[in-house]
Motif scaffolding. Sequence first.
Motif, PDB file in Angstrom:
ATOM      1  N   MET A 158      28.598  26.869  41.971  1.00  0.00           N
ATOM      2  CA  MET A 158      29.696  27.756  41.604  1.00  0.00           C
ATOM      3  C   MET A 158      29.428  28.536  40.330  1.00  0.00           C
ATOM      4  O   MET A 158      30.168  29.457  39.996  1.00  0.00           O
ATOM      5  N   ALA A 159      28.383  28.207  39.616  1.00  0.00           N
ATOM      6  CA  ALA A 159      28.168  28.785  38.287  1.00  0.00           C
ATOM      7  C   ALA A 159      28.017  30.297  38.326  1.00  0.00           C
ATOM      8  O   ALA A 159      28.397  30.998  37.378  1.00  0.00           O
ATOM      9  N   PHE A 160      27.480  30.841  39.435  1.00  0.00           N
ATOM     10  CA  PHE A 160      27.283  32.292  39.516  1.00  0.00           C
ATOM     11  C   PHE A 160      28.594  33.055  39.411  1.00  0.00           C
ATOM     12  O   PHE A 160      28.621  34.220  39.011  1.00  0.00           O
ATOM     13  N   MET A 161      29.712  32.407  39.773  1.00  0.00           N
ATOM     14  CA  MET A 161      31.001  33.093  39.789  1.00  0.00           C
ATOM     15  C   MET A 161      31.439  33.524  38.384  1.00  0.00           C
ATOM     16  O   MET A 161      32.242  34.452  38.242  1.00  0.00           O
ATOM     17  N   GLN A 162      30.915  32.895  37.386  1.00  0.00           N
ATOM     18  CA  GLN A 162      31.317  33.231  36.021  1.00  0.00           C
ATOM     19  C   GLN A 162      30.776  34.582  35.564  1.00  0.00           C
ATOM     20  O   GLN A 162      31.288  35.165  34.599  1.00  0.00           O
ATOM     21  N   THR A 163      29.758  35.095  36.253  1.00  0.00           N
ATOM     22  CA  THR A 163      29.131  36.348  35.808  1.00  0.00           C
ATOM     23  C   THR A 163      29.029  37.394  36.917  1.00  0.00           C
ATOM     24  O   THR A 163      28.474  38.469  36.699  1.00  0.00           O
ATOM     25  N   THR A 164      29.569  37.100  38.108  1.00  0.00           N
ATOM     26  CA  THR A 164      29.338  37.949  39.279  1.00  0.00           C
ATOM     27  C   THR A 164      30.633  38.575  39.771  1.00  0.00           C
ATOM     28  O   THR A 164      31.699  37.980  39.658  1.00  0.00           O
ATOM     29  N   GLU A 183      38.555  33.347  39.646  1.00  0.00           N
ATOM     30  CA  GLU A 183      38.521  32.472  40.821  1.00  0.00           C
ATOM     31  C   GLU A 183      37.818  31.152  40.471  1.00  0.00           C
ATOM     32  O   GLU A 183      38.233  30.069  40.893  1.00  0.00           O
ATOM     33  N   TYR A 184      36.761  31.255  39.700  1.00  0.00           N
ATOM     34  CA  TYR A 184      36.028  30.062  39.267  1.00  0.00           C
ATOM     35  C   TYR A 184      36.955  29.118  38.497  1.00  0.00           C
ATOM     36  O   TYR A 184      36.949  27.895  38.719  1.00  0.00           O
ATOM     37  N   ALA A 277      47.116  32.297  45.893  1.00  0.00           N
ATOM     38  CA  ALA A 277      47.295  33.750  45.820  1.00  0.00           C
ATOM     39  C   ALA A 277      46.365  34.289  44.734  1.00  0.00           C
ATOM     40  O   ALA A 277      46.748  34.387  43.566  1.00  0.00           O
ATOM     41  N   GLY A 278      45.140  34.591  45.142  1.00  0.00           N
ATOM     42  CA  GLY A 278      44.142  35.072  44.186  1.00  0.00           C
ATOM     43  C   GLY A 278      43.880  36.558  44.342  1.00  0.00           C
ATOM     44  O   GLY A 278      44.610  37.280  45.034  1.00  0.00           O
ATOM     45  N   GLN A 279      42.811  37.001  43.728  1.00  0.00           N
ATOM     46  CA  GLN A 279      42.512  38.432  43.736  1.00  0.00           C
ATOM     47  C   GLN A 279      42.156  38.934  45.132  1.00  0.00           C
ATOM     48  O   GLN A 279      42.425  40.093  45.467  1.00  0.00           O
ATOM     49  N   LEU A 302      59.378  26.804  46.158  1.00  0.00           N
ATOM     50  CA  LEU A 302      58.013  26.495  45.743  1.00  0.00           C
ATOM     51  C   LEU A 302      57.987  26.100  44.266  1.00  0.00           C
ATOM     52  O   LEU A 302      58.915  26.414  43.521  1.00  0.00           O
ATOM     53  N   GLU A 303      56.887  25.435  43.872  1.00  0.00           N
ATOM     54  CA  GLU A 303      56.653  25.127  42.462  1.00  0.00           C
ATOM     55  C   GLU A 303      55.283  25.681  42.075  1.00  0.00           C
ATOM     56  O   GLU A 303      54.291  25.402  42.755  1.00  0.00           O
ATOM     57  N   GLU A 304      55.231  26.472  41.025  1.00  0.00           N
ATOM     58  CA  GLU A 304      53.957  27.004  40.569  1.00  0.00           C
ATOM     59  C   GLU A 304      53.236  25.947  39.741  1.00  0.00           C
ATOM     60  O   GLU A 304      53.789  25.412  38.785  1.00  0.00           O
ATOM     61  N   VAL A 305      51.976  25.665  40.121  1.00  0.00           N
ATOM     62  CA  VAL A 305      51.226  24.612  39.429  1.00  0.00           C
ATOM     63  C   VAL A 305      50.049  25.168  38.626  1.00  0.00           C
ATOM     64  O   VAL A 305      49.487  24.458  37.797  1.00  0.00           O
ATOM     65  N   PHE A 306      49.686  26.426  38.906  1.00  0.00           N
ATOM     66  CA  PHE A 306      48.570  27.030  38.170  1.00  0.00           C
ATOM     67  C   PHE A 306      48.746  28.537  38.156  1.00  0.00           C
ATOM     68  O   PHE A 306      49.182  29.138  39.139  1.00  0.00           O
ATOM     69  N   ARG A 307      48.361  29.160  37.047  1.00  0.00           N
ATOM     70  CA  ARG A 307      48.324  30.624  36.977  1.00  0.00           C
ATOM     71  C   ARG A 307      47.362  31.035  35.867  1.00  0.00           C
ATOM     72  O   ARG A 307      47.366  30.475  34.786  1.00  0.00           O
ATOM     73  N   ASN A 308      46.537  32.032  36.194  1.00  0.00           N
ATOM     74  CA  ASN A 308      45.769  32.729  35.176  1.00  0.00           C
ATOM     75  C   ASN A 308      45.943  34.222  35.445  1.00  0.00           C
ATOM     76  O   ASN A 308      46.837  34.617  36.204  1.00  0.00           O
ATOM     77  N   ALA A 309      45.124  35.072  34.857  1.00  0.00           N
ATOM     78  CA  ALA A 309      45.323  36.514  34.979  1.00  0.00           C
ATOM     79  C   ALA A 309      45.094  37.052  36.382  1.00  0.00           C
ATOM     80  O   ALA A 309      45.488  38.182  36.677  1.00  0.00           O
ATOM     81  N   GLY A 310      44.463  36.254  37.279  1.00  0.00           N
ATOM     82  CA  GLY A 310      44.181  36.760  38.614  1.00  0.00           C
ATOM     83  C   GLY A 310      44.603  35.869  39.751  1.00  0.00           C
ATOM     84  O   GLY A 310      44.608  36.305  40.915  1.00  0.00           O
ATOM     85  N   VAL A 311      44.961  34.623  39.469  1.00  0.00           N
ATOM     86  CA  VAL A 311      45.236  33.659  40.537  1.00  0.00           C
ATOM     87  C   VAL A 311      46.494  32.877  40.197  1.00  0.00           C
ATOM     88  O   VAL A 311      46.689  32.449  39.060  1.00  0.00           O
ATOM     89  N   SER A 312      47.328  32.651  41.216  1.00  0.00           N
ATOM     90  CA  SER A 312      48.439  31.714  41.086  1.00  0.00           C
ATOM     91  C   SER A 312      48.394  30.753  42.268  1.00  0.00           C
ATOM     92  O   SER A 312      48.029  31.128  43.369  1.00  0.00           O
ATOM     93  N   ILE A 313      48.754  29.516  42.009  1.00  0.00           N
ATOM     94  CA  ILE A 313      48.772  28.479  43.052  1.00  0.00           C
ATOM     95  C   ILE A 313      50.170  27.858  43.070  1.00  0.00           C
ATOM     96  O   ILE A 313      50.634  27.379  42.044  1.00  0.00           O
TER      97      ILE A 313
END
Length: 313
Positions: A158-164, A183-184, A277-279, A302-313
Amino acid sequence: AAGLLIAAAILYDLTLFLLMLRGYYVAPFAQTLTLIAGLLGLRPGLPIERRVVLILMSSALGLTLLVEFVVLEGDIGRMNTVFKFYMQVWTMLSVACGVALAWVWPATRRQWNPTGRRLWRLGLGLLVAAAALYPLLATQAKWQTRMSTEAPTTLDGMAFMQTTTYNDTAQDGSSQTIPLDLEYEALTWIQENITGSPVIVEAHSGNPYRSIAARVAMYTGLPTVIGWDWHQRQQRVTVPDTMVWNRVTDVNRLFNTTDIEESQRILDKYDVQYIYAGQLEWTYYHPEGLRKFDQMVAQGYLEEVFRNAGVSI
């Protein structure tokens, strides 16, 4: 006897010519070597180990030709038929040729003159060197085509996702570039915080090849409502295709609809525990359909358990 041999040779050459006219360009090489190895392997009095090696060679070369004519039902073109049979071809050839080389090498020392021996070994060396170039050059070429030059050298898949970044076509037909670092972060959170095997729903891609759809299921091992398009259809080719397409329709409807009750029915139908619900989802589906998940959180569905600038779960 000589007339029969001449007639057989003419008929054989004509057969090869007709096959090449039909586009079977491998036929002259594969068919000829299949016959030679097969006939040599059937000679009377031949030691059993040499008979096995020659029959392995003949079988491998015969399979190379066979997949030009025979295709498994439900295949995409000849793709799976070719590469799955070719895996057996390379295995048989590697065993047979490894043994053959061990026999031929000392034989050249005993039976050939120095010039012939040097020429044969030079040819063998060039062939081995050419084959050895493949992993060196092809790996680099594939890496440069598919990966960021900043991606780290690591065993972490998965490491490539940090720069790709990833490019895909949005629901409005526009081209979108998706940075995978967010996403990573979300996938790492799932790996570290979700236990068991709850069902997660994510986007389904209409792109049947080389898309990142089903990336949540692939990187977390969690079951998803519908997996990668071609694999799902290929693996169920003998059953009604509605088994797959009904799920595709439901996933697309879940992300696109603004009807909360309809969304809840779909979630209940597949016992979905997490919505991703990601990018990619924001690229494929209508914004109004994705915003309803925030409404469902506000209304207690629903209950939101995670969110960053591009993904919510």
